[in-house]
Write a protein that holds these residues in place. Structure first.
Motif, PDB file in Angstrom:
ATOM      1  N   VAL A  77      70.183  30.961  43.425  1.00  0.00           N
ATOM      2  CA  VAL A  77      70.135  29.778  42.566  1.00  0.00           C
ATOM      3  C   VAL A  77      69.389  30.089  41.274  1.00  0.00           C
ATOM      4  CG1 VAL A  77      69.306  27.397  42.384  1.00  0.00           C
ATOM      5  CG2 VAL A  77      70.220  28.234  44.556  1.00  0.00           C
ATOM      6  N   ASP A  78      68.258  30.767  41.394  1.00  0.00           N
ATOM      7  CA  ASP A  78      67.457  31.100  40.213  1.00  0.00           C
ATOM      8  C   ASP A  78      68.225  31.980  39.237  1.00  0.00           C
ATOM      9  OD1 ASP A  78      65.340  29.688  41.240  1.00  0.00           O
ATOM     10  OD2 ASP A  78      64.496  31.422  42.268  1.00  0.00           O
ATOM     11  N   ASP A  79      68.962  32.958  39.779  1.00  0.00           N
ATOM     12  CA  ASP A  79      69.700  33.882  38.924  1.00  0.00           C
ATOM     13  C   ASP A  79      70.782  33.153  38.131  1.00  0.00           C
ATOM     14  OD1 ASP A  79      68.184  35.945  40.074  1.00  0.00           O
ATOM     15  OD2 ASP A  79      69.584  36.102  41.749  1.00  0.00           O
ATOM     16  N   TRP A  80      71.527  32.282  38.802  1.00  0.00           N
ATOM     17  CA  TRP A  80      72.549  31.503  38.097  1.00  0.00           C
ATOM     18  C   TRP A  80      71.906  30.572  37.073  1.00  0.00           C
ATOM     19  CZ3 TRP A  80      77.280  32.897  37.794  1.00  0.00           C
ATOM     20  CH2 TRP A  80      77.930  33.531  38.859  1.00  0.00           C
ATOM     21  N   LEU A 129      71.247  32.622  33.981  1.00  0.00           N
ATOM     22  CA  LEU A 129      72.488  32.981  33.293  1.00  0.00           C
ATOM     23  C   LEU A 129      73.106  31.792  32.572  1.00  0.00           C
ATOM     24  CD1 LEU A 129      74.355  35.346  35.787  1.00  0.00           C
ATOM     25  CD2 LEU A 129      73.505  35.936  33.521  1.00  0.00           C
ATOM     26  N   LEU A 130      73.026  30.619  33.212  1.00  0.00           N
ATOM     27  CA  LEU A 130      73.714  29.437  32.680  1.00  0.00           C
ATOM     28  C   LEU A 130      72.783  28.500  31.928  1.00  0.00           C
ATOM     29  CD1 LEU A 130      75.954  28.671  35.791  1.00  0.00           C
ATOM     30  CD2 LEU A 130      76.521  30.020  33.761  1.00  0.00           C
ATOM     31  N   ASN A 131      71.510  28.893  31.797  1.00  0.00           N
ATOM     32  CA  ASN A 131      70.530  28.058  31.104  1.00  0.00           C
ATOM     33  C   ASN A 131      70.548  26.639  31.670  1.00  0.00           C
ATOM     34  OD1 ASN A 131      68.514  27.489  29.234  1.00  0.00           O
ATOM     35  ND2 ASN A 131      69.971  26.944  27.617  1.00  0.00           N
ATOM     36  N   ALA A 132      70.484  26.547  32.992  1.00  0.00           N
ATOM     37  CA  ALA A 132      70.659  25.271  33.682  1.00  0.00           C
ATOM     38  C   ALA A 132      69.392  24.436  33.638  1.00  0.00           C
ATOM     39  CB  ALA A 132      71.067  25.518  35.134  1.00  0.00           C
ATOM     40  N   SER A 133      69.569  23.120  33.541  1.00  0.00           N
ATOM     41  CA  SER A 133      68.433  22.205  33.585  1.00  0.00           C
ATOM     42  C   SER A 133      68.059  21.938  35.036  1.00  0.00           C
ATOM     43  CB  SER A 133      68.775  20.887  32.885  1.00  0.00           C
ATOM     44  OG  SER A 133      69.857  20.247  33.535  1.00  0.00           O
ATOM     45  N   ILE A 139      74.343  23.895  41.215  1.00  0.00           N
ATOM     46  CA  ILE A 139      74.441  25.334  41.475  1.00  0.00           C
ATOM     47  C   ILE A 139      74.128  25.624  42.941  1.00  0.00           C
ATOM     48  CG2 ILE A 139      73.424  27.591  40.968  1.00  0.00           C
ATOM     49  CD1 ILE A 139      72.938  26.619  38.114  1.00  0.00           C
ATOM     50  N   ARG A 140      73.073  25.008  43.444  1.00  0.00           N
ATOM     51  CA  ARG A 140      72.694  25.209  44.851  1.00  0.00           C
ATOM     52  C   ARG A 140      73.838  24.807  45.774  1.00  0.00           C
ATOM     53  NH1 ARG A 140      69.722  21.155  45.938  1.00  0.00           N
ATOM     54  NH2 ARG A 140      67.981  21.779  44.615  1.00  0.00           N
ATOM     55  N   ARG A 141      74.456  23.644  45.462  1.00  0.00           N
ATOM     56  CA  ARG A 141      75.559  23.169  46.291  1.00  0.00           C
ATOM     57  C   ARG A 141      76.764  24.095  46.177  1.00  0.00           C
ATOM     58  NH1 ARG A 141      74.020  20.405  49.817  1.00  0.00           N
ATOM     59  NH2 ARG A 141      73.422  18.510  48.697  1.00  0.00           N
ATOM     60  N   ALA A 142      77.027  24.616  44.991  1.00  0.00           N
ATOM     61  CA  ALA A 142      78.169  25.523  44.805  1.00  0.00           C
ATOM     62  C   ALA A 142      78.001  26.789  45.642  1.00  0.00           C
ATOM     63  CB  ALA A 142      78.314  25.881  43.326  1.00  0.00           C
ATOM     64  N   ILE A 143      76.791  27.324  45.687  1.00  0.00           N
ATOM     65  CA  ILE A 143      76.542  28.518  46.503  1.00  0.00           C
ATOM     66  C   ILE A 143      76.777  28.208  47.981  1.00  0.00           C
ATOM     67  CG2 ILE A 143      74.735  30.110  47.294  1.00  0.00           C
ATOM     68  CD1 ILE A 143      73.574  30.035  44.473  1.00  0.00           C
ATOM     69  N   GLN A 144      76.348  27.039  48.426  1.00  0.00           N
ATOM     70  CA  GLN A 144      76.571  26.651  49.822  1.00  0.00           C
ATOM     71  C   GLN A 144      78.067  26.500  50.109  1.00  0.00           C
ATOM     72  OE1 GLN A 144      74.151  23.118  49.685  1.00  0.00           O
ATOM     73  NE2 GLN A 144      72.387  24.118  50.632  1.00  0.00           N
ATOM     74  N   ILE A 145      78.801  25.914  49.171  1.00  0.00           N
ATOM     75  CA  ILE A 145      80.235  25.715  49.367  1.00  0.00           C
ATOM     76  C   ILE A 145      80.978  27.041  49.399  1.00  0.00           C
ATOM     77  CG2 ILE A 145      82.326  24.838  48.239  1.00  0.00           C
ATOM     78  CD1 ILE A 145      80.644  22.423  47.316  1.00  0.00           C
ATOM     79  N   LEU A 200      70.094  40.836  36.254  1.00  0.00           N
ATOM     80  CA  LEU A 200      70.443  42.104  36.893  1.00  0.00           C
ATOM     81  C   LEU A 200      69.229  42.722  37.580  1.00  0.00           C
ATOM     82  CD1 LEU A 200      72.696  44.883  35.466  1.00  0.00           C
ATOM     83  CD2 LEU A 200      70.458  45.478  36.352  1.00  0.00           C
ATOM     84  N   ILE A 201      68.100  42.755  36.869  1.00  0.00           N
ATOM     85  CA  ILE A 201      66.898  43.377  37.421  1.00  0.00           C
ATOM     86  C   ILE A 201      66.337  42.556  38.572  1.00  0.00           C
ATOM     87  CG2 ILE A 201      64.540  44.094  36.882  1.00  0.00           C
ATOM     88  CD1 ILE A 201      65.549  44.640  34.005  1.00  0.00           C
ATOM     89  N   ARG A 202      66.373  41.227  38.440  1.00  0.00           N
ATOM     90  CA  ARG A 202      65.883  40.362  39.514  1.00  0.00           C
ATOM     91  C   ARG A 202      66.709  40.543  40.788  1.00  0.00           C
ATOM     92  NH1 ARG A 202      63.105  35.562  38.547  1.00  0.00           N
ATOM     93  NH2 ARG A 202      64.506  34.511  40.001  1.00  0.00           N
ATOM     94  N   VAL A 203      68.048  40.518  40.617  1.00  0.00           N
ATOM     95  CA  VAL A 203      68.927  40.655  41.779  1.00  0.00           C
ATOM     96  C   VAL A 203      68.757  42.020  42.422  1.00  0.00           C
ATOM     97  CG1 VAL A 203      71.334  40.704  42.545  1.00  0.00           C
ATOM     98  CG2 VAL A 203      70.592  39.003  40.878  1.00  0.00           C
ATOM     99  N   LEU A 204      68.692  43.057  41.588  1.00  0.00           N
ATOM    100  CA  LEU A 204      68.509  44.410  42.110  1.00  0.00           C
ATOM    101  C   LEU A 204      67.200  44.519  42.885  1.00  0.00           C
ATOM    102  CD1 LEU A 204      69.696  47.253  42.182  1.00  0.00           C
ATOM    103  CD2 LEU A 204      68.467  47.754  40.070  1.00  0.00           C
TER     104      LEU A 204
END
Length: 645
Positions: free
Chosen positions: A252-255, A258-262, A270-276, A480-484
Motif C-alpha cells: 500500500v505504501d509503495d503505491w 508512486l501515485l501521490n495518493a492522499s 489502494i488497500r482494497r485494490a490489493i485485496q481484490i 524500487l529501493i523500498r520494495v527491494l
C-alpha cells in the motif's frame, strides 16, 4: 613489551581537576625518527603512552601551548618550553586495550610516542590476515586496510571486517568530499584478494548517480572468482537486460508513493485494490471464494442503487461480472424470478441469467429488486478481508492491478461514499499514465513466482550487484529501493526459519544518496512502519545489513542513523548537519566535530565498533575511479575551437 626509550618525548608536569599536562623535552625538534618512521612531536590528535609497571596508559594530545621561562619574552623559542594537554583514552594490559583507566598516572611519568604495534592493539586489528587453517597458505581478511593515517606516518588504518560489514554503517560528507571514492575503494580491496577470494560476499549497491560501474566492472577481470552484475534500471536501450521489480510485491505504501495518493480518500482504495487483485488471482478455498462473492455482490448492489442512469449502471455491472466471476456469480448464473419479467416484446421469462439481469430493456433495468435480493444471499457480515492480508506472493501483472483499482472504486462507492469515483479520478489518471510510461515498465509480473526466487536470482550468483537508478525519478527510485529492501528482509527471515542460521548468507545493501530515500518522516506509512527503519532495527539478526551514504545527514531517518554502528565522515560544513551528527552519532565529541569542517578531499574520520578510537584516515583514489569527477571548467571553457563547430 617494545623498548620505548627512543620514543620518550617528555614527562607529566601537572595533574589537577581532571586536566593532565606534559612538558615536551627541550632537546627535541619538530619530529623524531623511530622504527615505524617519522613522527611529529606533540601533534594535536596524535596518541602517546604512559608506561606503568602493569599497564600502558593511552592518551590523546588535545591541545598544545608555549610555557615561558621566568624573565623571558613571549615567542623566544630557546627560552620557552612546549606543553601539551592530554585526554586519557584507556589502557593496555596483556596486549588488550580497554577504554577508561583504573587509576590516574603519576607526576613526572614519561610520555612516549605510540608504536605501530600499540596502535594495532588499540584498534583491535592484530592478526589482520590469519590462515584459514593451521599450516595453510590460504588466508582470510580479519582486518581490512582502508587507508593510511594522517597523523601517524606510514600507518595503515584497518577496520575489523566482521564489526564493519556485520553491522549497519554510514558514510557522510559534502558533495565532492570523497564519499563515492571511499566506498568504491573499500569494495575494490575486498574483491581484489585472490588467495581465498570473498566468494561468499553478497553486496548490492544502489547507484543513484550511475557512477560505480566504471569502478566495479574490472573486478571480475582482476579476480575471475568474483561475479559482478550491473543493472541499469529504466533505460533498456543501454542495458543488456531489462530489470523489473515484481508488481505483486508492491505494498500500500509503495503505491501511495508512486501515485501521490492522499491518506483519507485514496489510500483506502489502494488497500482494497490489493485485496481484490490478490483474491481473484490466488488459489481458491472456501473463505477466498466467499470473499470473492461478497465483493461482487456488494458492488452489484451498490451500482444498482446508484443514481447513475440505467445504461451506465448496466455497463458497469456487465464489465464487472465479465472480468471478475466465480462459480456462483458469473454471466451464466441463473436467477429465478418470483414473477415473470418482460424483457422484450413477446418475451416474458421466469428466470434470467446474471448477464441478462444486469442488462437494460427499453433503457431500464427491469429486475432491480430481484437482482438485489439475489445478491444479498452472498453478503457476509464477517470481515473476510483479514484472511486475504495473510496471503503473500500472489502473482499478477500491472493490468490486473489497474482493473482491480476500478473494481475497488466501485466497491468502495457501494459501501461508503458515492463520490469515491470523483475523489479517486486524479489517482486513476496517474496510474494509467504510469502504466503507459517507461517508468511503469520497471514494475511487471516477471518470470518469478515467489519473493525467494526473485531475491535468490538477484544476489546468489554474483558477489557484487550494482543497480543503477540514475535514469528514473526519485519517487520511482524510492519505491524500487523500498520494495527491494522489503523483499530481501522477508527472504532472509524465511531462510532463517527454513534452514540453519549459519547457512544464511549475509546480504549488504549500500544506498548512495540515501537522503533521497531514507528520509525522516518521508511518508506516514499505512502499515505503521517504515521498511528502512525495520531493516535498521531487525536486519542484523537476519544477516541483512545497511550501508547509507549521504551529503545531508540531517535529512536522514533518525532511527536508521541511530542504529548505525560505524561511521566514515568526510568534510562536513553545513551547521545543521554538524549539529545533527553531534547529537545522533555515538563516539563523537566537540573536538571531533571541529575537525570535520577542515578535512581535505579524500580524508575522513573513521569511528565505531570496527575501530576502537576515532581515526583520521586518508583514502587512496579508487582504481579505476568512479565516474564522479568534478567538471574541469577551465579546460571546458577555454578549449581550442573546432573549425567544424
Amino acid at each position: 613489551m617494545i623498548n620505548l626509550g627512543s620514543r620518550t618525548i617528555g614527562k607529566l608536569v601537572s595533574i589537577r581537576n581532571g586536566q593532565i599536562i606534559a612538558e615536551i623535552s627541550s632537546d627535541l625538534g619538530e619530529y623524531v625518527n623511530t622504527l615505524d618512521g617519522i613522527n611529529f612531536v606533540g601533534e594535536v590528535g596524535s596518541y602517546v603512552t604512559i608506561h606503568d609497571f602493569d599497564r600502558d596508559v593511552v592518551a590523546e594530545i588535545i591541545g598544545i601551548n608555549e610555557e615561558l621561562k621566568n624573565g623571558y619574552q613571549e615567542y623566544e623559542k630557546p627560552n620557552s618550553v612546549k606543553q601539551v594537554t592530554l585526554g586519557l583514552l584507556g589502557e593496555i594490559r596483556d596486549d588488550i586495550f580497554t577504554f577508561g583507566v583504573t587509576r590516574l598516572p603519576r607526576l613526572f611519568m614519561e610520555i612516549n610516542l605510540i608504536s605501530t604495534q600499540e596502535l594495532d592493539t588499540i584498534l583491535s586489528v592484530n592478526n589482520a590476515e590469519p590462515p584459514i587453517e593451521a599450516n595453510s597458505n590460504e588466508t582470510y581478511i580479519n582486518a581490512l586496510s582502508i587507508g593510511k593515517s594522517t597523523i601517524f606516518d606510514n600507518y595503515q588504518v584497518k577496520i575489523n571486517l566482521n564489526n564493519f560489514f556485520g553491522y549497519h554503517f554510514a558514510v557522510f560528507g559534502n558533495t565532492g568530499a570523497g564519499k563515492s571514492n571511499t566506498i568504491a575503494n573499500i569494495i575494490q580491496k575486498i574483491f581484489s584478494k585472490t588467495n581465498r577470494s570473498a566468494s561468499g560476499a553478497h553486496i548490492i549497491m544502489l547507484d543513484s548517480n550511475g557512477e560505480y560501474d566504471k569502478a566495479f566492472n574490472k573486478i571480475p577481470v582482476i579476480n575471475p572468482e568474483i561475479g559482478y552484475r550491473n543493472i541499469k534500471v529504466g533505460n533498456s536501450a543501454n542495458s543488456p537486460e531489462v530489470f523489473q521489480i515484481p508488481v505483486w510485491a508492491l505494498s500500500v505504501d509503495d503505491w501511495a508513493i508512486l501515485l501521490n495518493a492522499s491518506e483519507k480518500t485514496q489510500i483506502p482504495v489502494i488497500r482494497r485494490a490489493i485485496q481484490i487483485v490478490k483474491a481473484f488471482n490466488s488459489d481458491n478455498n472456501e473463505i477466498i471464494n466467499k470473499l470473492k462473492n461478497h465483493i461482487i455482490a456488494s458492488t452489484i448492489i451498490g451500482i444498482a442503487a446508484d443514481s447513475d442512469s440505467s445504461p451506465s449502471s448496466s455497463d458497469k455491472m456487465k464489465s464487472l461480472i465479465t472480468r471478475y466471476c466465480t462459480d456462483e456469480l458469473n454471466p451464466k448464473t441463473i436467477i429465478a424470478l418470483k414473477k415473470p419479467a418482460t424483457i422484450a416484446q413477446n418475451d416474458t421469462r421466469d428466470n434470467l441469467t446474471l448477464i441478462q439481469a444486469v442488462s437494460t430493456y427499453y433503457g431500464q433495468l427491469v429486475v432491480v429488486d430481484e437482482l438485489v435480493q439475489f445478491c444479498q444471499k452472498y453478503i457476509c457480515k464477517d470481515n473476510l478481508f483479514t484472511s486475504i492480508n495473510q496471503i503473500h506472493d500472489v502473482v499478477f501483472d500491472f493490468s490486473d492491478f489497474i482493473e482491480a483499482m476500478k473494481f475497488a472504486i466501485l466497491y468502495e462507492g457501494s459501501v461508503s461514499s458515492q463520490r469515491v469515483q470523483e475523489y479517486t479520478a486524479p489517482m486513476m489518471s496517474r496510474l494509467q499514465s504510469l502504466n503507459e510510461s517507461a517508468m511503469g515498465a520497471i514494475f511487471g509480473k516477471t518470470k518469478f513466482s515467489t519473493t525467494e526466487d526473485f531475491v535468490d536470482h538477484l544476489v546468489k550468483e554474483n558477489q557484487l550487484v550494482n543497480i543503477d537508478v540514475s535514469s528514473i525519478d526519485d519517487s520511482t527510485g524510492e519505491v524500487l529501493i523500498r520494495v527491494l529492501s522489503k523483499m530481501i528482509l522477508d527472504f532472509q527471515k524465511m531462510r532463517k526459519q527454513q534452514t540453519q542460521p549459519e547457512l544464511i548468507y549475509p546480504i549488504n545493501l549500500i544506498i548512495e544518496e540515501a537522503h533521497r530515500y531514507v528520509a525522516e518522516n518521508k511518508l506516514q506509512t499505512e502499515l505503521g512502519f517504515d521498511i528502512f527503519e525495520r531493516v535498521a532495527k531487525e536486519g542484523r539478526k537476519f544477516r541483512f545489513l545497511l550501508g547509507i551514504s549521504s551529503q545531508r545527514p540531517s535529512e536522514l531517518s533518525r532511527t536508521v542513523v541511530s542504529q548505525c554502528s560505524n561511521f566514515i565522515v568526510h568534510r562536513v560544513q553545513n551547521p545543521d548537519d554538524l549539529n545533527y551528527i553531534s547529537k545522533m552519532v555515538p563516539y563523537i565529541n566537540k573536538g571531533i566535530i571541529e575537525r570535520l569542517t577542515y578535512l581535505k578531499t579524500g580524508s575522513a574520520l573513521v569511528f565505531g565498533t570496527a575501530i576502537n578510537i576515532p581515526t583520521l584516515t586518508e583514502f587512496a583514489p579508487a582504481n579505476p575511479k568512479t565516474d564522479s569527477d568534478s567538471a574541469e571548467i577551465s579546460k571546458s571553457w577555454f578549449h581550442l575551437k573546432n573549425k567544424n563547430d
